[in-house]
Structure formats: C-alpha cells, structure tokens
Design an enzyme around this catalytic site. Structure first.
Site, PDB file in Angstrom:
ATOM      1  N   LYS A 203      -4.026   4.689   4.035  1.00 49.80           N
ATOM      2  CA  LYS A 203      -4.351   3.781   2.776  1.00 49.80           C
ATOM      3  C   LYS A 203      -3.031   3.269   2.275  1.00 49.80           C
ATOM      4  CE  LYS A 203      -6.479   3.936  -1.989  1.00 49.80           C
ATOM      5  NZ  LYS A 203      -6.720   4.876  -2.916  1.00 49.80           N
ATOM      6  N   ARG A 213      -9.174  -2.489  -9.807  1.00 47.48           N
ATOM      7  CA  ARG A 213      -8.549  -2.116 -11.070  1.00 47.48           C
ATOM      8  C   ARG A 213      -9.183  -2.640 -12.030  1.00 47.48           C
ATOM      9  NH1 ARG A 213      -2.497  -1.031  -8.497  1.00 47.48           N
ATOM     10  NH2 ARG A 213      -3.293   0.357  -6.641  1.00 47.48           N
ATOM     11  N   ARG A 224       1.601   2.216  -7.098  1.00 44.83           N
ATOM     12  CA  ARG A 224       1.450   3.724  -6.252  1.00 44.83           C
ATOM     13  C   ARG A 224       2.327   3.736  -5.051  1.00 44.83           C
ATOM     14  NH1 ARG A 224      -2.812   4.725  -9.243  1.00 44.83           N
ATOM     15  NH2 ARG A 224      -4.571   3.169  -9.316  1.00 44.83           N
ATOM     16  N   GLU A 240      -0.427   9.836   9.433  1.00 49.11           N
ATOM     17  CA  GLU A 240      -1.626  10.274   8.375  1.00 49.11           C
ATOM     18  C   GLU A 240      -3.041  10.734   9.050  1.00 49.11           C
ATOM     19  OE1 GLU A 240      -1.082  10.787   5.231  1.00 49.11           O
ATOM     20  OE2 GLU A 240       0.742   9.638   4.737  1.00 49.11           O
ATOM     21  N   LYS A 255      -7.958   1.389   5.168  1.00 51.49           N
ATOM     22  CA  LYS A 255      -7.895   0.728   4.252  1.00 51.49           C
ATOM     23  C   LYS A 255      -6.815  -0.065   3.619  1.00 51.49           C
ATOM     24  CE  LYS A 255      -9.110   1.300  -0.731  1.00 51.49           C
ATOM     25  NZ  LYS A 255      -9.445   2.331  -1.837  1.00 51.49           N
ATOM     26  N   SER A 281     -11.901  -4.554  -2.686  1.00 51.70           N
ATOM     27  CA  SER A 281     -12.168  -5.529  -3.755  1.00 51.70           C
ATOM     28  C   SER A 281     -11.620  -6.898  -3.714  1.00 51.70           C
ATOM     29  CB  SER A 281     -11.740  -4.883  -5.082  1.00 51.70           C
ATOM     30  OG  SER A 281     -10.436  -4.573  -5.166  1.00 51.70           O
ATOM     31  N   TYR A 320     -18.709  -4.145  -0.337  1.00 45.09           N
ATOM     32  CA  TYR A 320     -19.486  -4.625  -1.531  1.00 45.09           C
ATOM     33  C   TYR A 320     -20.309  -5.536  -0.874  1.00 45.09           C
ATOM     34  CZ  TYR A 320     -15.429  -2.437  -3.857  1.00 45.09           C
ATOM     35  OH  TYR A 320     -14.560  -1.600  -4.324  1.00 45.09           O
TER      36      TYR A 320
HETATM   37  C1  PBG Z   1      -8.553   5.124  -5.861  1.00 44.95           C
HETATM   38  C2  PBG Z   1      -9.121   3.874  -5.123  1.00 44.95           C
HETATM   39  C3  PBG Z   1      -8.559   2.802  -4.971  1.00 44.95           C
HETATM   40  C4  PBG Z   1      -9.624   1.929  -4.598  1.00 44.95           C
HETATM   41  C5  PBG Z   1     -10.485   2.932  -3.909  1.00 44.95           C
HETATM   42  N1  PBG Z   1      -9.956   4.174  -4.311  1.00 44.95           N
HETATM   43  C6  PBG Z   1      -7.514   2.031  -5.798  1.00 44.95           C
HETATM   44  C7  PBG Z   1      -6.311   2.320  -5.746  1.00 44.95           C
HETATM   45  O1  PBG Z   1      -5.702   2.885  -5.096  1.00 44.95           O
HETATM   46  O2  PBG Z   1      -5.511   1.684  -6.502  1.00 44.95           O
HETATM   47  C8  PBG Z   1      -9.482   0.381  -4.085  1.00 44.95           C
HETATM   48  C9  PBG Z   1     -11.056  -0.050  -3.551  1.00 44.95           C
HETATM   49  C10 PBG Z   1     -11.042  -1.526  -3.775  1.00 44.95           C
HETATM   50  O3  PBG Z   1     -10.259  -2.369  -3.949  1.00 44.95           O
HETATM   51  O4  PBG Z   1     -12.117  -2.096  -3.400  1.00 44.95           O
HETATM   52  N2  PBG Z   1      -9.328   6.046  -6.602  1.00 44.95           N
END
Ligand code: PBG
Length: 332
Positions: A203, A213, A224, A240, A255, A281, A320
C-alpha cells in the site's frame, strides 16, 4: 511489394473471433464493492468527489447491498464514518460494539447471512481525532510519531470486534509491521479461526486516496509516509507481501491499482495466495471527471481499466465501479 506472412489481424476480424481468443474475462464475482456507513445521518449522502457513491445510513446500506447482490456482486468492504465527537486519540469507537462500523457489519450479516461476503476495513484512521492509522507517541526528542507496536493491540481489539459483529473477512490497511500476525493470533485466541484476513500488503502513500479522505471525513493533517510505501519503490512490495503471507494473510492486496500494475504483476507472479487489487477513490474520480467533461467514454474506460487490472494479475478487484461493471457484463 512484400505482403506480411503472419497476419495477427485474422483473429480480430469479428466479435465472435475476438471473444474466442480473449485471454482475460471479467466476471461479477471478481468484484468487491467498498462502501461507507456513517453515524448520525438520517439519509444517505452522495460523496461529491465520488459520483454514485454514498455515505450510507444502516438502512440505505442494506438497500444498496441488495442492489449490488442483484447485479451479481457478492462481496462488500465496509468502512465506518463515526461522528466527529466520537473520535479520540486511539480510535476506541472502532472496537465498540455500538461503533458505526461494527453496527454496519452486524446489520449486513443479519440481513444477508452468508449470501454476501462481509468484509470490514481494519484500520483506525477513520476513528482517531488526528486521522492517523495508529496511536501516537513522542520520541526522546519530543517528536510525535505513529507508534507501531502500541498500535498492534488496538488492531487486535478492532479485528475481534469485527469478527464478533459477523465479518467474514477483516482487512488490515494500516501498514503497521507485524499487524497480520497480531490480528491472526487475536482472532484465533477468541475462536475466530474461520475469519479470513485480506491484507493490504503493498500500500503506497498515494495522492490517489484524496477523494476517500472526503468520503470518510478524515481528520488527517500531514501524510502517511512513515508507514505507507514510497511510490518510487518496487522491491519492498515483494518483502511486504512475503511477510504478510508468512504472518498468515489469506489474500494479499496491492493498492492503488492502475498506477501500480507493475507491482501487481510482480506480486501475482509469485504469490501462493490470491492477489487482490484496489482501484482507489482517485482512480474512480478521475474517470468520472473526464467522462463528465465528455473527454472519455465512461463505460468503456471503466471496463478497460478493470480488464487491465485483471490482466496484470488481480484475482479480485476492489472497485467503486463494481455494480456498474457487473451490470455492464450482464448486458453484453
Ligand atoms: C485506510 C484506507 C485508505 C483507503 C482505504 N483504506 C486511506 C488512506 O490510507 O489514507 C483509501 C481507499 C481509496 O482511496 O479508495 N483506512
């Protein structure tokens, strides 16, 4: 004049011919629909940067999952959006039985039994008042950091609460080292040996999460980058995923998806467990925004992007577009 001897175009001449030789086929059973359930709202609210996606009430969530199931989508991944007043430094509402995410999971399990696979996001960022995925500590220089080892027991409590609520799969997405082992041990010791773990293994600290967000009303200031991966790196994704598999991940995930197909391909080439990819997203928002401007064809780009993700090696795709894509497949 030299004419070609080999004519690859022969196999492209008719729709039936193209269909026969297609190497990659999407199926509704590939898709996992991420969904949001929010506390303290009395009607579903559309997320402005994610057309067609909603912060749901428990009732509208159930209705939307019925629609998804009718379209052939059989797995949903649930995220919780608590009231601002319920957020605290450790995100404790995440493991409360009456916390919104656990209520959402329980409602779906009650409504659908085993007909729909209910997956819960196991991460604290939606629930902490600072928006980070773990709890914070101060180092000897007075600098605040996300404390890996102090976070693991919180993830254990959250995963157990989700299993108690009825989740078939928990999906740790916080990128703390050792989180899969910690969660597996906690689930097993509470009698949840059959609850599976889909690990967000590779990730990245991605700007493509922007609309998400908004969707969860994130309190995050900053970024992060001390726990999510640097987009410049590929090798550590192999490390990982390997660690997560050793620690007990049943499914690993990469991801975002489209900007990281090289990573997905490499992980898929050697993983002994299923490999999922998350079309996030920002990927969804970009396609919608361009289509709304008339610059691309929404349906075709949707299917092309999903086909590409599967071709690169994804066994499951969190998207989505799950319901729209499943309907498009049924029309063909
Ligand atoms: C963290 C999480 C995130 C997403 C899924 N789980 C956000 C992040 O790591 O800041 C992002 C999913 C998306 O952008 O569709 N709980």
């Amino acid at each position: 004049m030299t004419v070609p001897v080999r004519r690859p175009r022969r196999l492209r001449t008719t729709p039936a011919m193209r269909d026969m030789v297609a190497e990659t086929r999407l199926d509704a059973s590939d898709f996992i629909l991420p969904m949001f359930v929010a506390d303290g709202i009395d009607a579903a609210r559309e997320i402005p940067s994610m057309p067609g996606q909603y912060q749901h009430t428990i009732d509208s969530l159930k209705a939307a999952v019925h629609e998804a199931l009718d379209a052939g989508v059989r797995c949903v991944d649930l995220f919780g959006v608590p009231r601002d007043g319920d957020k605290d430094a450790t995100g404790s509402v995440a493991w409360r039985e009456d916390g919104i995410l656990n209520r959402g999971v329980a409602a779906l399990r009650e409504e659908f039994g085993d007909e729909v696979i209910v997956m819960a996001d196991t991460c604290l960022d939606e629930f902490t008042d600072h928006g980070h995925c773990g709890s914070l500590s101060e180092d000897r220089h007075g600098n605040t950091y996300v404390d890996n080892d102090a976070t693991l027991p919180l993830y254990q409590a959250m995963a157990v609460a989700q299993a108690e609520a009825g989740a078939h799969i928990v999906s740790p997405s916080g990128m703390m080292d050792g989180q899969i082992r910690a969660i597996r041990e906690a689930l097993d010791s509470e009698g949840f040996e059959d609850v599976a773990i889909m690990a967000y293994s590779a990730k990245y600290a991605s700007a493509f999460f922007g609309p998400f967000r908004d969707a969860v009303g994130s309190s995050l200031k900053g970024d992060r980058r001390t726990y999510q991966q640097d987009p410049a790196n590929a090798r550590e994704s192999m490390l990982e995923t390997q660690l997560d598999i050793e620690e007990g991940a049943d499914i690993v995930m990469v991801k975002p998806a489209l900007p990281y197909l090289d990573i997905l391909h490499e992980v898929a080439a050697s993983s002994p467990v299923p490999v999922a990819a998350y079309q996030v997203s920002g990927e969804y928002a970009m396609i919608h925004a361009a289509a709304a401007n008339g610059w691309i064809d929404l349906d075709r780009v949707m299917m092309e992007s999903l086909t590409s993700i599967k071709r690169a090696g994804a066994d499951q795709i969190l998207t989505y577009f799950a319901v729209d894509a499943a309907r498009a497949l049924a029309r063909d």
